[in-house]
Design an enzyme around this catalytic site. Sequence first.
Site, mmCIF file in Angstrom:
data_model
loop_
_atom_site.group_PDB
_atom_site.id
_atom_site.type_symbol
_atom_site.label_atom_id
_atom_site.label_comp_id
_atom_site.label_asym_id
_atom_site.label_seq_id
_atom_site.Cartn_x
_atom_site.Cartn_y
_atom_site.Cartn_z
ATOM 1 N N SER A 111 30.031 46.382 33.152
ATOM 2 C CA SER A 111 29.750 47.174 31.840
ATOM 3 C C SER A 111 28.833 48.351 32.224
ATOM 4 C CB SER A 111 28.838 46.097 30.864
ATOM 5 O OG SER A 111 28.414 47.045 29.744
ATOM 6 N N SER A 112 27.993 48.269 33.088
ATOM 7 C CA SER A 112 27.133 49.335 33.565
ATOM 8 C C SER A 112 27.814 50.398 34.151
ATOM 9 C CB SER A 112 26.062 48.963 34.627
ATOM 10 O OG SER A 112 25.092 47.872 34.042
ATOM 11 N N LEU A 113 28.965 50.146 34.940
ATOM 12 C CA LEU A 113 29.955 51.289 35.382
ATOM 13 C C LEU A 113 30.721 51.742 34.249
ATOM 14 C CD1 LEU A 113 30.675 49.632 38.842
ATOM 15 C CD2 LEU A 113 29.177 51.612 38.267
ATOM 16 N N ALA A 114 31.392 50.916 33.376
ATOM 17 C CA ALA A 114 32.115 51.442 32.392
ATOM 18 C C ALA A 114 31.445 52.369 31.506
ATOM 19 C CB ALA A 114 32.530 50.112 31.459
ATOM 20 N N ASP A 128 47.157 36.502 41.012
ATOM 21 C CA ASP A 128 48.024 35.444 40.834
ATOM 22 C C ASP A 128 47.628 33.920 41.633
ATOM 23 O OD1 ASP A 128 49.939 36.560 39.054
ATOM 24 O OD2 ASP A 128 50.791 37.841 40.644
ATOM 25 N N VAL A 136 43.318 45.353 45.383
ATOM 26 C CA VAL A 136 43.368 46.654 45.172
ATOM 27 C C VAL A 136 42.715 46.869 43.776
ATOM 28 C CG1 VAL A 136 44.853 48.582 44.817
ATOM 29 C CG2 VAL A 136 44.844 47.166 46.716
ATOM 30 N N LEU A 137 41.997 47.831 43.591
ATOM 31 C CA LEU A 137 41.351 48.472 42.451
ATOM 32 C C LEU A 137 42.016 49.909 42.073
ATOM 33 C CD1 LEU A 137 37.583 47.996 43.614
ATOM 34 C CD2 LEU A 137 38.981 46.330 42.486
ATOM 35 N N GLU A 138 42.496 49.838 40.707
ATOM 36 C CA GLU A 138 42.947 51.212 40.208
ATOM 37 C C GLU A 138 41.912 51.893 39.581
ATOM 38 O OE1 GLU A 138 44.647 48.183 38.707
ATOM 39 O OE2 GLU A 138 45.948 47.912 40.206
ATOM 40 N N GLN A 182 47.689 41.829 51.759
ATOM 41 C CA GLN A 182 47.155 43.174 51.741
ATOM 42 C C GLN A 182 45.578 43.217 52.266
ATOM 43 O OE1 GLN A 182 47.735 45.251 48.076
ATOM 44 N NE2 GLN A 182 46.150 44.388 46.897
#
Length: 194
Positions: A111-114, A128, A136-138, A182
């Site tokens: 939340s602090s970054l959002a 999954d 991996v973060l988008e 990955q």
Amino acid sequence: MRLCDTDIEKHLDEGIITISPRPDNGKINGATIDLRLGNSFRVFREHSAPYIDVSGPKEAVAEQLERVMSDEIIVADNEAFFLHPGVLALATTLESVKLPADIIGWLDGRSSLARLGLMVHVTAHRIDPGWEGKIVLEFYNSGKLPLALRPNMIIGALSFEVLSGPAARPYNSRQDAKYKNQQSAVASRINQDR
């Protein structure tokens, strides 16, 4: 049923869920465990293609993806990766995660970054059952100012949900698993869809 903090600890202690390097128990909250930002990043090369035809012939899509994605960018622990407003970038978690066939993970941003405009995942927050590897973060900066992101900072929180039974087709056993094991910010492999 989502795992609570004591069940997360128990699953880690018993090796049912593996996170490496294992975060200390202070990073386990009521129903999540904090994950940190890794060193691997990728960005889109600007103006390298007029568009990406995601439903076109596989060879053409592969060629476009190769043209628009940067090579892997490694950021040292003491340096920052700057994510500018309106920019999408790929990165990884520092930790590698391994889930059994009967547990699914859910990654949420902080939340602090959002509140600064940072989206940690554009749409793909499901981990999954049977997953093994770094996540991996988008990243997307929807704010007005560039954000300096440093390796090892807490970037998100992972929760775990027990399925009604083990998945018959866990991720690590599928022949078509495009991102199996990955360890870096792997670019889209949409051209490998069946």
